[in-house]
Scaffold this active site. Structure first.
Site, PDB file in Angstrom:
ATOM      1  N   HIS A   1      51.173  -9.976  53.417  1.00  0.00           N
ATOM      2  CA  HIS A   1      51.097 -10.563  52.071  1.00  0.00           C
ATOM      3  C   HIS A   1      51.584 -12.004  52.167  1.00  0.00           C
ATOM      4  O   HIS A   1      52.569 -12.288  52.841  1.00  0.00           O
ATOM      5  CB  HIS A   1      51.986  -9.752  51.127  1.00  0.00           C
ATOM      6  CG  HIS A   1      51.738 -10.007  49.680  1.00  0.00           C
ATOM      7  ND1 HIS A   1      52.105 -11.182  49.062  1.00  0.00           N
ATOM      8  CD2 HIS A   1      51.175  -9.218  48.718  1.00  0.00           C
ATOM      9  CE1 HIS A   1      51.781 -11.109  47.778  1.00  0.00           C
ATOM     10  NE2 HIS A   1      51.210  -9.938  47.549  1.00  0.00           N
TER      11      HIS A   1
ATOM     12  N   ARG B   1      50.226 -16.692  41.509  1.00  0.00           N
ATOM     13  CA  ARG B   1      49.075 -17.526  41.863  1.00  0.00           C
ATOM     14  C   ARG B   1      47.919 -17.292  40.901  1.00  0.00           C
ATOM     15  O   ARG B   1      47.179 -18.222  40.564  1.00  0.00           O
ATOM     16  CB  ARG B   1      48.650 -17.233  43.306  1.00  0.00           C
ATOM     17  CG  ARG B   1      49.616 -17.834  44.319  1.00  0.00           C
ATOM     18  CD  ARG B   1      49.255 -17.486  45.755  1.00  0.00           C
ATOM     19  NE  ARG B   1      49.511 -16.088  46.047  1.00  0.00           N
ATOM     20  CZ  ARG B   1      48.634 -15.266  46.610  1.00  0.00           C
ATOM     21  NH1 ARG B   1      47.428 -15.704  46.919  1.00  0.00           N
ATOM     22  NH2 ARG B   1      48.950 -14.015  46.843  1.00  0.00           N
TER      23      ARG B   1
END
Length: 395
Positions: free
Chosen positions: A55, A75
């Site tokens: 990740h 994000r």
């Protein structure tokens, strides 16, 4: 006292192996590869172990939270990645998708920036959402606001330090997905500990679907095929031998603490079988692993079976086996594909459209290659139609 249980069917559902790495999104005593090692020791091949998903945004501090996820929603809501030179560096790696590109792309970019000296003193990059309105951030990312505030970081005003973290294992125990049974009769496996559902890379959210679907497949098959007739029981001698071996482990008075071996192993895996790999590093990783194996034969445990120290001594044995399959698979696969990235073989090679199987043998393990076959017609149709996702990843 120990209890021996006879069973006609056993289902392994013990998760993945990302805690083999120095930084992992799992809790440190979870996902230590015990499921894979248990199956391997029982005679079941492991497959595609080199495919480990990292990740892109894990915490780096405080130390006891290193690797915990900083949600992709940051994000998705407009968070931007910067290096310490102030560059929004995803413009160089993925000018179209930027921070919303697939996990492996963003994770490799973050790692490259850190390796090339444009990371922070904590070996991290900067994730900034502070350009959004305070009210919006509090409304959309309340958990992140709260978690970072506990450690003195106001994400409405300053960036978060983030770095890649081992998150999911695509490889694992080889099963027949019509039944979820392994090649050992009566032994089943479901969930992250298995191989074959996600190929070389997993899309966000699909692990939950996998668990539900194949858990039901396993349950249905066992219910339909389990015989009412009594099966042969374990011999008293076999049970006694196992109990003695566990007593010997609990009372071991060697040199090396289990936690020490685990810490060293995690550093080896992060350095040599992490996000960016190469032949020399993988070979060196295997050499270091052999030294760790030797030291693990000289454990200091001296603890009850209910203790964390004894648990870690058990984990050491599992972790060494599972780590070796990852290193060997990554060394064999001389290409970059999905979550497996080689800096000495940067392109995907069509000749490597193969599964790499680690097969248990009397001498240890043997590597075998196998054609993965072709997708079913509905899946191939979806691939041909080039379906795309709107990247607001679930974890």
């Amino acid at each position: 006292p120990p209890v021996a249980c006879d069973a006609d069917a056993v289902v392994i559902a013990a998760g993945g192996h990302t805690s083999l790495y120095r930084r992992s999104s799992s809790r440190p005593d979870e996902n230590t590869g015990d499921a894979q090692a248990l199956a391997f020791n029982a005679g079941v091949p492991l497959r595609d172990m080199e495919f480990v998903q990292f990740h892109p945004t894990g915490k780096v501090k405080p130390a006891d939270e290193a690797g915990h996820l900083v949600t992709e929603a940051v994000r998705g809501e407009g968070g931007r990645l910067y290096n310490t030179d102030g560059e929004r560096f995803m413009e160089r790696y993925s000018p179209d998708q930027m921070e919303l590109d697939a996990r492996d792309v963003v994770a490799r970019a973050n790692e490259q920036e850190i390796r090339e000296g444009r990371g922070t003193d904590d070996d991290a990059v900067l994730l900034d959402i502070s350009h959004r309105d305070d009210e919006y951030i509090h409304d959309r990312l309340p958990r992140m606001v709260e978690e970072f505030a506990e450690h003195g970081v106001d994400i409405t005003e300053e960036p978060m330090e983030v770095a890649p973290t081992a998150h999911y294992a695509m490889g694992g125990i080889e099963v027949d997905f019509e039944t979820t049974q392994t090649q050992v009769d009566g032994l089943y496996a479901v969930g992250e500990c298995t191989a074959g559902v996600h190929g070389a890379n997993r899309l966000g959210g699909n692990s939950l679907i996998e668990t539900v679907v194949f858990g039901q497949v396993a349950g249905d098959h066992i219910a339909q095929t389990l015989s009412p007739d009594a099966s042969p029981s374990l011999s008293d001698a076999a049970v006694r031998d196992h109990v003695v071996s566990q007593d010997d482990l609990a009372s071991a008075q060697g040199t090396h603490a289990p936690a020490e071996i685990i810490d060293r192993l995690r550093s080896v895996m992060w350095q040599h079988a992490g996000i960016l790999r190469n032949e020399d590093g993988l070979i060196e990783g295997l050499r270091k692993l052999q030294r760790l194996r030797a030291d693990a034969e000289d454990l200091s445990v001296e603890a009850s079976r209910a203790s964390r120290r004894y648990e870690r001594a058990q984990n050491v044995r599992f972790m060494l086996t599972t780590a070796e399959t990852i290193l060997r698979g990554a060394l064999e696969r001389s290409e970059s594909r999905g979550a497996h990235a080689r800096t000495d073989y940067t392109e995907k090679n069509p000749a490597w459209r193969q599964n790499i199987r680690c097969i248990p043998t009397a001498a240890g393990m043997q590597i075998h290659f196998e054609d993965p076959g072709r997708p079913s017609s509905p899946v191939q149709q979806a691939v041909d139609e080039e379906h795309a996702l709107d990247y607001h990843h679930p974890e």
